[in-house]
Design an enzyme around this catalytic site. Structure first.
Site, short mmCIF file in Angstrom:
data_model
loop_
_atom_site.label_atom_id
_atom_site.label_comp_id
_atom_site.label_asym_id
_atom_site.label_seq_id
_atom_site.Cartn_x
_atom_site.Cartn_y
_atom_site.Cartn_z
N CYS A 140 1.02 -1.27 0.10
CA CYS A 140 0.02 -0.04 0.11
C CYS A 140 1.08 1.23 0.08
O CYS A 140 1.97 1.15 0.03
CB CYS A 140 -1.00 0.13 1.15
SG CYS A 140 -1.83 -1.64 1.48
N ARG A 170 1.56 1.37 -5.62
CA ARG A 170 1.60 0.41 -4.69
C ARG A 170 0.46 -0.26 -4.31
O ARG A 170 0.33 -1.04 -3.51
CB ARG A 170 2.19 1.25 -3.54
CG ARG A 170 3.75 2.06 -3.77
CD ARG A 170 4.06 2.78 -2.45
NE ARG A 170 4.14 1.47 -1.47
CZ ARG A 170 5.46 1.31 -1.02
NH1 ARG A 170 6.55 1.36 -1.88
NH2 ARG A 170 5.68 0.39 -0.39
N TRP A 212 -3.65 -1.69 -1.49
CA TRP A 212 -3.84 -3.01 -2.02
C TRP A 212 -4.20 -4.17 -1.21
O TRP A 212 -3.43 -4.49 -0.30
CB TRP A 212 -2.28 -3.29 -2.48
CG TRP A 212 -2.12 -4.64 -3.52
CD1 TRP A 212 -2.19 -4.52 -4.74
CD2 TRP A 212 -1.74 -5.89 -2.99
NE1 TRP A 212 -2.11 -5.71 -5.14
CE2 TRP A 212 -1.82 -6.73 -4.15
CE3 TRP A 212 -1.74 -6.46 -1.76
CZ2 TRP A 212 -1.71 -7.86 -4.38
CZ3 TRP A 212 -1.34 -7.97 -1.83
CH2 TRP A 212 -1.41 -8.72 -2.89
N ASN A 222 0.83 0.35 6.13
CA ASN A 222 1.26 -0.36 4.80
C ASN A 222 1.99 -1.62 5.47
O ASN A 222 3.01 -1.57 6.33
CB ASN A 222 2.40 0.13 4.08
CG ASN A 222 2.95 -0.43 3.18
OD1 ASN A 222 2.31 -1.41 2.74
ND2 ASN A 222 4.16 -0.25 2.69
N GLY A 223 1.54 -2.89 5.13
CA GLY A 223 2.11 -4.23 5.78
C GLY A 223 1.15 -5.12 6.07
O GLY A 223 -0.17 -5.04 5.75
N GLU A 240 11.81 -13.16 -18.96
CA GLU A 240 11.53 -12.02 -18.68
C GLU A 240 10.05 -11.61 -19.74
O GLU A 240 9.35 -10.84 -19.45
CB GLU A 240 12.50 -11.07 -18.82
CG GLU A 240 12.43 -9.66 -18.44
CD GLU A 240 11.76 -9.17 -17.36
OE1 GLU A 240 11.67 -10.06 -16.43
OE2 GLU A 240 11.32 -7.93 -16.96
N LYS A 298 6.53 -10.15 -18.87
CA LYS A 298 6.06 -8.91 -19.34
C LYS A 298 4.73 -8.97 -20.04
O LYS A 298 3.85 -8.23 -19.84
CB LYS A 298 7.07 -8.13 -20.35
CG LYS A 298 8.54 -7.78 -19.79
CD LYS A 298 8.02 -6.39 -18.96
CE LYS A 298 8.04 -6.42 -17.53
NZ LYS A 298 9.12 -6.85 -16.61
N GLU A 352 1.74 -10.05 -17.23
CA GLU A 352 1.56 -9.16 -16.32
C GLU A 352 0.58 -7.85 -16.72
O GLU A 352 -0.04 -7.50 -16.07
CB GLU A 352 2.59 -8.86 -15.28
CG GLU A 352 3.58 -7.99 -16.08
CD GLU A 352 4.73 -7.48 -15.10
OE1 GLU A 352 4.60 -7.47 -13.79
OE2 GLU A 352 5.91 -7.36 -15.54
N HIS A 408 9.17 -32.41 -23.63
CA HIS A 408 8.90 -33.36 -22.47
C HIS A 408 7.69 -33.00 -21.83
O HIS A 408 7.35 -33.35 -20.66
CB HIS A 408 9.82 -33.28 -21.52
CG HIS A 408 11.32 -33.62 -22.01
ND1 HIS A 408 11.66 -35.05 -21.84
CD2 HIS A 408 12.62 -32.87 -22.33
CE1 HIS A 408 13.03 -35.18 -22.45
NE2 HIS A 408 13.33 -33.92 -22.73
N LYS A 448 3.63 -2.45 -7.24
CA LYS A 448 4.80 -2.44 -7.54
C LYS A 448 6.06 -3.15 -6.47
O LYS A 448 6.92 -3.36 -6.92
CB LYS A 448 5.17 -0.84 -7.67
CG LYS A 448 6.85 -0.37 -8.26
CD LYS A 448 6.82 -0.87 -9.45
CE LYS A 448 8.13 -0.49 -10.14
NZ LYS A 448 8.71 -1.18 -11.16
#
Ligand code: M6R
Length: 612
Positions: free
Chosen positions: A2, A27, A76, A102-103, A485, A489, A492, A508, A607
């Site tokens: 947050c 955030r 968040w 936040n946490g 990566e 990208k 997300e 496989h 983020k």
């Protein structure tokens, strides 16, 4: 996860709080709220579900909320769905204590039961409301200062928090404390600011204090006093932030992500030049001596998400050049598996924010085991930067888009520099190779700029792929690291299912998923592996796949074997990741735009992941 802000001064607080929150929306963005103390010592709390825009509309950009001391929050969700009731700020039953957090408070259920027995009533599903009422409980029980009350609560709370708290009896003051969640405090012209991250206050001040873990502060107008857990005053040094305010704005680009993609030539060059002196690397600012480099028996790279992908690419480069064995681990796994670490090993933690909970925990675990640690970090003064034995700062500047681009690229550059320096100091490469490879690194910024000049081709291709359901990225060796990566990208920000596969693994199991028109992106920058990966791609085409080949200009004619070809400039294959990732960043970006999605704030993500 947050974002929190606070302000106490002479100006009206609400517009400053909303402005700060707008810089922290990356955030968390499922709800937001502010609490402002007005002249009559009443606290007005306004909250809104959804993006910050809803709160701004509700308060006419803060104009309708009067008062010059307040706190704000962008959420968040962790405990309880996104709703106005669960949005912060939260207050105690009688409104005596109001706070943002936040946490995560891990023992909130146990504390909630205790407080319920004491007569407290809960209106939300959040852990934060529990923290607020616990502080209120201790404030009343011991009839002490706000610092005493928060101290008592801190001793009882397990988990992570950055808290900003207002008490009815202390009208122009905000009390803060933190454990494992970021917070900075700024000061300018007789006014004070609180924020989870630098961009929120950069417009107002560059003078900041970093509050340490398990510390508290009383924030008054233009004056901040720090305390330890025993309530004793402690001294802090005022630091200056070097980032300029414009770096945290969009500068004419439609999205932060596109702006940050375009900043890569500059920031990659800046990171390289920060340690380049007279044609050689000087790691004295990083804090690694030649003796220490010679002594390293094993490297453990620990990171999360894209930073982990940097580690995977770096593993190939460091092992090949410096001949030091490298293990790459996810922070979330490393911290709980009781890793066996060689006492002469070096743990390198890579993190943009420097606050990722799992990476931070891995760093602490390594330090406890007595192994030397080093951080590759972007945010100056962040927890990981402060706690590691040495720090290599990347110079990406503020990265706002949730999907990392420029931080990733500067992290890569930092690992190349370490690989080359370790190789030279340990006598694994000649002076000439060292010089040539540095020269090669110096070409990267221009080559990235060249790739960006041709972005419209990727945009066109992206528009054709916007309806894709599945995309597979395949490659071998370093190319596999690039695929990881590229795939992240894609998924997300465009919400298309994608997977990165080591090309040799397709047969496989995964090849059973290939059917008509599925996009398979082959990354083909490694000469020794080109033929092998092309064969795997062709096998996919025989099963209906549509192929995109990403390779090095002039090296191969990938058009013969694929449906769409993308070329990057020639580069020493060790460093190909820096170039090959650019078209993949663009592909993810343009598909997200074509689908009309929120590029900079993808759903369910934040983020900086400061919770487990
Ligand atoms: O701040 P960090 O570099 O420690 O963050 C690690 C990951 O959360 C991060 O790289 C994440 O995967 C990116 N947002 C992906 O684009």
């Amino acid at each position: 996860m947050c974002g929190i802000v606070g302000f106490t001064g002479v100006q009206q607080a609400a517009p400053i709080l909303l402005d700060g929150l707008s810089k922290l929306e990356y955030r968390g963005y499922d709800s937001a709220g502010i609490a402002v103390r007005n002249g009559e010592n009443e606290t007005e709390v306004v909250k809104a579900k959804g993006r910050l825009k809803a709160l701004a509309e509700k308060t006419d950009n803060g104009a309708t909320v009067l008062g010059s001391c307040g706190i704000g929050h962008t959420r968040w969700a962790t405990h309880g769905e996104p709703s106005e009731g669960n949005a912060h700020p939260h207050k105690s039953d009688d409104g005596n204590v109001v706070a943002v957090h936040n946490g995560i408070i891990e023992n909130y259920l146990e504390l909630k039961e205790k407080l319920t027995r004491k007569g407290y009533v809960f209106y939300s599903e959040t852990d934060t409301e529990v923290a607020v009422k616990l502080i209120d409980y201790y404030y009343k029980k011991y009839e002490g200062t706000p610092i005493d009350a928060i101290n008592h609560a801190m001793v009882r709370i397990r988990g992570s928090y950055a808290l900003a708290v207002m008490f009815k009896d202390y009208p122009e003051e905000i009390y803060v404390s933190r454990k494992d969640s970021p917070m900075i405090l700024g000061i300018e012209d007789g006014e004070s600011y609180i924020a989870s991250d630098v961009p929120a206050i950069l417009k107002y001040t560059r003078n900041v204090y970093y509050i340490g873990n398990m510390e508290l502060a009383c924030v008054r107008k233009g004056e901040i006093t720090f305390y330890n857990l025993d309530g004793e005053e402690i001294e802090k040094e005022l630091k200056t932030i070097e980032w300029d305010a414009e770096a945290a704005e969009k500068a004419g680009f439609e999205h932060f992500m596109m702006k940050e993609i375009h900043e890569q030539p500059k920031v990659v060059g800046d990171t390289l030049n920060s340690v380049l002196k007279d044609g050689q690397f000087d790691l004295s600012s990083v804090g690694l001596s030649e003796e220490e480099i010679k002594d390293i028996s094993q490297i453990y790279i620990v990171a999360c998400g894209s930073a982990y992908h940097v580690g995977i690419a770096a593993q190939y480069v460091i092992e090949d050049l410096a001949k030091i064995p490298v293990r790459v681990e996810l922070g979330s796994e490393f911290r709980y598996r009781n890793p066996l670490l060689d006492p002469k090993g070096l743990v390198i933690v890579i993190s943009q924010s420097g606050e990722t909970a799992d990476s931070l925990a891995a760093l602490r675990e390594s330090k406890e085991k007595g192994v030397r640690t080093m951080a590759i970090v972007n945010v100056v003064g962040s927890s990981i930067a402060r706690e590691a034995d040495s720090v290599f700062y990347t110079l990406a500047g503020p990265e706002i888009a949730v999907a990392t681009t420029k931080a990733y690229s500067t992290q890569l550059m930092a690992t190349y520099i370490l690989a080359l320096q370790f190789a030279k100091v340990r006598g694994e490469i000649s002076d000439e190779t060292y010089k040539n490879m540095i020269a090669e690194l110096q070409t990267i910024p221009d080559k990235i700029a060249k790739i960006l000049e041709d972005k419209e081709r990727i945009q066109w291709f992206a528009s054709k792929q916007a309806n894709a359901h599945d995309v597979f990225f395949v490659g071998r060796g370093i190319d596999y690291a690039i695929c990881m990566e590229g795939s992240l990208k894609m998924k997300e920000i465009s919400y298309i299912h994608s997977e990165a596969y080591a090309a040799g693994e397709l047969k496989h199991g995964t090849i059973s998923l290939i059917e008509d028109d599925i996009l398979v992106v082959g990354v083909l920058t490694q000469p020794d592996l080109y033929e092998k990966t092309i064969s795997n791609m062709v096998e996919c085409r025989s099963r209906g796949a549509y192929l995109m080949g990403l390779t090095t200009f002039g090296q191969y004619n990938v058009e013969d074997s694929t449906d769409f070809a993308v070329y990057i400039p020639k580069i020493d294959p060790h460093f190909a990741t820096s170039l090959a990732v650019i078209p993949l960043q663009l592909l993810g970006y343009y598909i997200s735009v074509a689908k009309g999605l929120e590029v900079d704030k993808p759903r369910n993500l934040a983020k900086s992941v400061t919770v487990e």
